[in-house]
Design an enzyme around this catalytic site. Structure first.
Site, short mmCIF file in Angstrom:
data_model
loop_
_atom_site.label_atom_id
_atom_site.label_comp_id
_atom_site.label_asym_id
_atom_site.label_seq_id
_atom_site.Cartn_x
_atom_site.Cartn_y
_atom_site.Cartn_z
N GLU A 27 46.17 1.29 67.53
CA GLU A 27 45.36 1.33 68.74
C GLU A 27 44.97 2.77 69.02
O GLU A 27 45.80 3.67 68.97
CB GLU A 27 46.12 0.75 69.93
CG GLU A 27 45.29 0.74 71.21
CD GLU A 27 46.01 0.12 72.39
OE1 GLU A 27 45.42 0.12 73.50
OE2 GLU A 27 47.14 -0.37 72.23
N ASN A 85 39.78 0.29 73.17
CA ASN A 85 39.75 -0.37 74.47
C ASN A 85 38.35 -0.29 75.09
O ASN A 85 37.75 0.79 75.14
CB ASN A 85 40.75 0.30 75.42
CG ASN A 85 42.18 0.05 75.00
OD1 ASN A 85 42.71 -1.03 75.19
ND2 ASN A 85 42.81 1.05 74.39
N GLU A 117 39.53 -4.28 72.34
CA GLU A 117 40.49 -4.87 73.28
C GLU A 117 39.90 -4.90 74.69
O GLU A 117 39.41 -3.88 75.18
CB GLU A 117 41.79 -4.08 73.27
CG GLU A 117 42.49 -4.07 71.91
CD GLU A 117 43.87 -3.45 71.96
OE1 GLU A 117 44.31 -3.05 73.07
OE2 GLU A 117 44.53 -3.37 70.91
N ASP A 147 43.53 -8.34 75.84
CA ASP A 147 44.62 -7.41 76.12
C ASP A 147 45.34 -7.80 77.42
O ASP A 147 44.74 -8.43 78.30
CB ASP A 147 44.06 -5.99 76.25
CG ASP A 147 45.12 -4.92 76.11
OD1 ASP A 147 46.27 -5.25 75.73
OD2 ASP A 147 44.80 -3.74 76.36
N GLU A 204 53.37 -6.42 73.21
CA GLU A 204 53.35 -5.01 73.61
C GLU A 204 54.65 -4.60 74.31
O GLU A 204 55.41 -5.44 74.79
CB GLU A 204 52.18 -4.76 74.57
CG GLU A 204 50.81 -5.01 73.96
CD GLU A 204 49.69 -4.68 74.94
OE1 GLU A 204 49.05 -3.64 74.76
OE2 GLU A 204 49.47 -5.47 75.87
#
Length: 265
Positions: A27, A85, A117, A147, A204
């Site tokens: 990420e 993101n 995401e 997400d 996560e």
């Protein structure tokens, strides 16, 4: 001014198998190398970035840095998936998919190695232009990940309505395993749902060995968190990848699998 001075840098946090031995993706996270305040996380600047109308500039900066890093790895024969993101406000732009396509073309990058995401609370309502963006991005080959799944109010409805091909379970559930008995039941249910929908599930916030053990027992297979690695700058991530070039790639169905994998110590 910080954006103009190239003070914002992409950091990479590995997404790995539950045992922490296989790197599946990374990420991309923004960090501000502030001249006087040092290294700052988004908690210190994101609200100002958004209110100042600079979120597209920040996204472009992170996206281009990530694509440049991917190109460097491609030159060494290494393929890497990166997750970026998207802020909710970006989903309303009719030019979003076009801009992403232009940057991919500029760096000769494959959309199939990009995961975007989007937090589920960004999609309480779904105007037509947001759905249009989703469809265009999927048609390009980009992956779409929901997400912070479970943290908002529209998870199941959005899974039905939008073309996601990955789920990221909110870190709250991992942190609650020790104190909330129902957290384990919820995680197990989400695992079963993700299997039924053929959507890979990333858990996560894994920070302890006890959490890792319990998540493995609950059927989780993909994880992200400080137990495995903290976000790292580009040179560290490049060096990490260079030391694992010779290992086996994980393969899976094109529509659901994370495309590439690297051994992770």
């Amino acid at each position: 001014q910080g954006l103009k001075n190239s003070e914002f840098k992409a950091y990479y946090q590995p997404i790995v198998d539950i045992d922490g031995k296989v790197l599946l993706a990374a990420e991309v996270l923004a960090r501000w190398h502030h001249r006087s305040r040092g290294l700052l996380s988004p908690a210190h600047f994101l609200a100002t970035i958004v209110s100042s109308g600079l979120i597209d500039d920040l996204f472009q900066t992170m996206f281009e840095q990530g694509l440049a890093m991917q190109a460097d790895l491609r030159g060494q024969g290494v393929s890497t998936m990166l997750a970026f993101n998207l802020h909710p406000i970006q989903l309303t732009s009719s030019a979003l998919s076009e801009r992403i396509g232009e940057m991919l073309a500029q760096y000769q990058a494959s959309a199939h190695n990009i995961m975007l995401e989007i937090t589920e609370d960004a999609m309480v309502s779904t105007p037509a232009h947001i759905l249009d963006n989703f469809l265009k991005l999927r048609d390009m080959g980009c992956g779409l990940s929901m997400d912070d799944f479970g943290a908002g109010h529209a998870s199941l409805d959005r899974l039905c309505a939008l073309p996601f091909n990955q789920i990221k379970l909110d870190a709250t559930f991992t942190r609650s395993l020790k104190t909330q008995p129902r957290a384990a039941t919820i995680i197990r249910s989400v695992v079963e749902m993700s299997k039924a929908l053929q959507l890979p599930l990333v858990v996560e916030g894994v920070e302890t060995l006890a959490q890792q053990t319990r998540l493995r027992e609950l059927g989780c297979t993909i994880a992200q968190g400080y137990l495995y690695a903290r976000p790292m700058p580009t040179d560290h991530f490049l060096e990490f990848c260079r030391t694992h070039v010779g290992d086996t790639m994980l393969q899976g169905p094109a529509s659901t699998a994370l495309p590439s994998a690297r051994r992770y110590p």
